[in-house]
Design a protein around this motif. Structure first.
Motif, PDB file in Angstrom:
ATOM      1  N   GLN A 164      -1.797  -9.753   9.911  1.00 33.57           N
ATOM      2  CA  GLN A 164      -0.823  -8.987   9.131  1.00 33.57           C
ATOM      3  C   GLN A 164      -1.536  -8.042   8.185  1.00 33.57           C
ATOM      4  O   GLN A 164      -2.641  -8.315   7.711  1.00 33.57           O
ATOM      5  N   SER A 165      -0.877  -6.914   7.889  1.00 36.09           N
ATOM      6  CA  SER A 165      -1.496  -5.866   7.092  1.00 36.09           C
ATOM      7  C   SER A 165      -0.706  -5.581   5.818  1.00 36.09           C
ATOM      8  O   SER A 165       0.423  -6.036   5.650  1.00 36.09           O
ATOM      9  N   VAL A 166      -1.338  -4.790   4.942  1.00 41.20           N
ATOM     10  CA  VAL A 166      -0.767  -4.418   3.657  1.00 41.20           C
ATOM     11  C   VAL A 166      -0.626  -2.896   3.611  1.00 41.20           C
ATOM     12  O   VAL A 166      -1.605  -2.176   3.757  1.00 41.20           O
ATOM     13  N   ILE A 167       0.598  -2.429   3.398  1.00 42.89           N
ATOM     14  CA  ILE A 167       0.874  -1.005   3.235  1.00 42.89           C
ATOM     15  C   ILE A 167       0.650  -0.653   1.769  1.00 42.89           C
ATOM     16  O   ILE A 167       1.110  -1.373   0.881  1.00 42.89           O
ATOM     17  N   LYS A 187      14.851  -2.462  -0.233  1.00 41.16           N
ATOM     18  CA  LYS A 187      15.752  -2.456   0.915  1.00 41.16           C
ATOM     19  C   LYS A 187      14.965  -2.392   2.230  1.00 41.16           C
ATOM     20  O   LYS A 187      15.271  -3.117   3.179  1.00 41.16           O
ATOM     21  N   VAL A 188      13.945  -1.547   2.278  1.00 42.81           N
ATOM     22  CA  VAL A 188      13.112  -1.449   3.476  1.00 42.81           C
ATOM     23  C   VAL A 188      12.349  -2.755   3.692  1.00 42.81           C
ATOM     24  O   VAL A 188      12.265  -3.255   4.819  1.00 42.81           O
ATOM     25  N   PRO A 236      -3.116   2.696   4.394  1.00 44.99           N
ATOM     26  CA  PRO A 236      -2.874   3.649   3.299  1.00 44.99           C
ATOM     27  C   PRO A 236      -1.917   4.760   3.721  1.00 44.99           C
ATOM     28  O   PRO A 236      -2.017   5.285   4.825  1.00 44.99           O
ATOM     29  N   LEU A 237      -0.986   5.078   2.827  1.00 51.73           N
ATOM     30  CA  LEU A 237      -0.049   6.170   3.058  1.00 51.73           C
ATOM     31  C   LEU A 237      -0.342   7.283   2.068  1.00 51.73           C
ATOM     32  O   LEU A 237      -0.689   7.006   0.915  1.00 51.73           O
ATOM     33  N   PRO A 238      -0.184   8.543   2.469  1.00 48.22           N
ATOM     34  CA  PRO A 238      -0.392   9.643   1.527  1.00 48.22           C
ATOM     35  C   PRO A 238       0.575   9.500   0.350  1.00 48.22           C
ATOM     36  O   PRO A 238       1.772   9.321   0.549  1.00 48.22           O
ATOM     37  N   SER A 239       0.032   9.548  -0.845  1.00 45.19           N
ATOM     38  CA  SER A 239       0.870   9.374  -2.026  1.00 45.19           C
ATOM     39  C   SER A 239       1.155  10.716  -2.686  1.00 45.19           C
ATOM     40  O   SER A 239       0.398  11.667  -2.547  1.00 45.19           O
ATOM     41  N   THR A 240       2.259  10.752  -3.397  1.00 41.49           N
ATOM     42  CA  THR A 240       2.619  11.900  -4.214  1.00 41.49           C
ATOM     43  C   THR A 240       2.592  11.435  -5.652  1.00 41.49           C
ATOM     44  O   THR A 240       3.376  10.555  -6.028  1.00 41.49           O
ATOM     45  N   SER A 258       6.945   6.431  -0.778  1.00 39.33           N
ATOM     46  CA  SER A 258       8.401   6.361  -0.710  1.00 39.33           C
ATOM     47  C   SER A 258       8.872   5.296   0.269  1.00 39.33           C
ATOM     48  O   SER A 258       8.137   4.873   1.168  1.00 39.33           O
ATOM     49  N   ALA A 259      10.124   4.923   0.110  1.00 33.81           N
ATOM     50  CA  ALA A 259      10.746   3.973   1.030  1.00 33.81           C
ATOM     51  C   ALA A 259      10.726   4.523   2.452  1.00 33.81           C
ATOM     52  O   ALA A 259      10.500   3.767   3.407  1.00 33.81           O
ATOM     53  N   GLU A 260      10.935   5.812   2.595  1.00 36.45           N
ATOM     54  CA  GLU A 260      10.954   6.411   3.935  1.00 36.45           C
ATOM     55  C   GLU A 260       9.576   6.319   4.602  1.00 36.45           C
ATOM     56  O   GLU A 260       9.487   6.045   5.809  1.00 36.45           O
ATOM     57  N   GLN A 261       8.516   6.535   3.855  1.00 40.81           N
ATOM     58  CA  GLN A 261       7.165   6.391   4.427  1.00 40.81           C
ATOM     59  C   GLN A 261       6.936   4.952   4.898  1.00 40.81           C
ATOM     60  O   GLN A 261       6.372   4.728   5.968  1.00 40.81           O
ATOM     61  N   ILE A 262       7.344   4.004   4.082  1.00 42.23           N
ATOM     62  CA  ILE A 262       7.170   2.587   4.413  1.00 42.23           C
ATOM     63  C   ILE A 262       7.993   2.251   5.652  1.00 42.23           C
ATOM     64  O   ILE A 262       7.522   1.569   6.566  1.00 42.23           O
TER      65      ILE A 262
END
Length: 186
Positions: free
Chosen positions: A10-13, A94-95, A37-41, A46-50
């Motif tokens: 399992q991984s960590v976002i 919610k996600v 890793p997700l690009p951050s602002t 954001s929930a949508e990225q997740i």
């Protein structure tokens, strides 16, 4: 980061600016978990990225060649000094619920975030919206002490055993959090 609750597949976002990705010298990876890793602002994701990351795994038949996303890691406040609003945290929650992922909020500087004029969260809301959150003491002026608050009973169940397994010394030290939290309680 409470990674002891995850299996090795399992991984960590997390945000690409988060210190677990950028400054922790591989501490999460050292526990056997991949970071996604997700690009951050301004330090936030954001929930949508997740949702996109989770959906790519869960909606494609849970492929056996990809790590399962199981935890979302955010900082409050972020490494950029920005804070998540209650609405943003609700959307992320919610996600996480939709895909059965845990939400971990690193609050090494939680006192600063809660005290910000831009903040609309309370400590109680933080507890309600996360599975685990961390209250840092030293980075907010306390002489010592940190607290890991586990609100998800499933994660709390074996935590003491995990602490022993990981030889955690922090579980043997107790600080008087009343003195630290009184200003937060109002």
């Amino acid at each position: 980061c409470s990674c002891s609750s995850l299996s090795p597949i399992q991984s960590v976002i997390c945000p690409d600016s988060g210190h677990v990705y950028a400054h922790e010298a591989g501490s999460i990876e050292n526990t056997g978990h991949k970071l996604v890793p997700l690009p951050s602002t301004d330090g936030k994701i954001s929930a949508e990225q997740i949702r996109e990351v989770a959906a790519s795994y869960y909606n494609s038949g849970e492929p056996n060649y990809i790590c399962e996303p199981k935890m979302v890691y955010i900082s409050f406040p972020t490494e950029w000094g920005t804070i998540y609003s209650e609405q943003e945290l609700r959307e992320i929650r919610k996600v996480c619920d939709e895909y059965e992922m845990y939400l971990f909020a690193d609050g090494a500087r939680l006192g600063y975030g809660l005290g910000s004029v831009k903040n609309d969260l309370t400590l109680e809301k933080m507890a309600e919206l996360t599975d685990v959150f961390y209250i840092g003491g030293t980075k907010c002026g306390a002489l010592f002490g940190e607290a890991l608050v586990i609100t998800n009973k499933k994660l709390a169940r074996k935590f003491r055993t995990y602490m022993k397994t990981e030889r955690s010394r922090s579980g043997k030290r107790m600080a008087s959090w009343d003195a630290v939290l009184c200003p937060v309680r109002g």
